[in-house]
Scaffold this motif. Structure first.
Motif: not given
Length: 284
Positions: A42-62
């Motif tokens: 799932q993380l790989s799909n987000v980092e390759s732009a195959r899947f989108g990501v929510s604003p909350d998830r971006v804050r958690a990742m940062a």
């Protein structure tokens, strides 16, 4: 099965930035995924732009990656919350190269645009007649409908300059471009008069690099510098014969910022530039 729509340029950039943050934190995708409560796939799909990501998830990742640059994090969160479809350039997806759609998207979201052109008038300031003649010279020779698609796309891109509350637009045009009689005297004169008119707009800064400057850094290279909400998210677009090339590495951004500073300093003032354009137009 229907194919997944191509990710937007902004989603691709967001994905790349999230991957860079993880790598700077020294985390593998497996470790990061475990800490985020997701799978490495799932993380790989987000980092390759195959899947989108929510604003909350971006804050958690940062937060997980210990990123303390709050303006940068806020900008990434904002990108995650943007709509992904319905923009005007999507109507051209079947008739124009993807690179032109990406350019329109980046220009639309830019907080400011800085450009430098050696041998042609910047697209943002071209008249329809001038643009049409430019596209007719393309190789392979385009059909009349293809030419009109490109012209209409270019004119719609100019909304970032013409719209109410437009962000700053700054350009340096080499004097050589002003002497090129694209489309003949009538079209060339109309193009120069259009430049004079646009140079009087408060948010437009137009400078001419005169012949007497001689050699200068980056001569022969057209530069389109698109400012993001924070410097880390700036993008450089370079024109190549096969299409636009995008650069966003920190070293590239710093290089082209400095290059534009030097070129702008060597150019005439906006007032002297306007007078020179007027003189050339009157000589046609």
């Amino acid at each position: 099965m229907a194919s997944r729509p191509a990710p937007t340029a902004r989603r691709v950039r967001l994905a790349a930035e999230l991957r860079k943050l993880r790598e700077r934190a020294g985390l593998t995708s497996t470790d990061a995924a475990q800490m985020l409560g997701t799978s490495s796939g799932q993380l790989s799909n987000v980092e390759s732009a195959r899947f989108g990501v929510s604003p909350d998830r971006v804050r958690a990742m940062a937060n997980l990656y210990s990123c303390t640059n709050q303006p940068y994090v806020d900008a990434l969160v904002g990108m995650a919350g943007e709509k992904s479809r319905g923009w005007w350039w999507e109507t051209y997806r079947e008739v124009l190269p993807a690179g032109l759609l990406t350019l329109a998207e980046l220009e639309h979201h830019a907080t400011a645009i800085r450009t430098a052109f050696t041998s042609h008038i910047p697209g943002m300031l071209q008249t329809a007649d001038h643009a049409r003649e430019i596209f007719r010279q393309a190789i392979p020779t385009p059909t009349p409908p293809e030419v009109e698609h490109r012209v209409s796309h270019r004119i719609k891109r100019q909304d970032v300059v013409f719209r109410e509350g437009a962000n700053p637009y700054s350009t340096v045009i080499h004097e050589a471009a002003l002497h090129m009689r694209v489309g003949g005297r009538r079209v060339a004169r109309g193009q120069l008069r259009h430049l004079i008119e646009m140079s009087e707009w408060k948010h437009v800064t137009l400078r001419v690099l005169p012949f007497e400057v001689g050699a200068f850094p980056g001569s022969g290279q057209s530069i389109n510098y698109l400012c993001g909400p924070v410097p880390e998210l700036d993008t450089v677009q370079l024109d190549q014969f096969h299409g636009p090339v995008l650069l966003d590495a920190e070293a590239h951004l710093e290089k082209y910022r400095r290059l534009l500073d030097v070129v702008e300093a060597a150019a005439l003032s906006p007032e002297k530039s306007r007078k020179l354009i007027h003189t050339i137009a009157e000589s046609l």
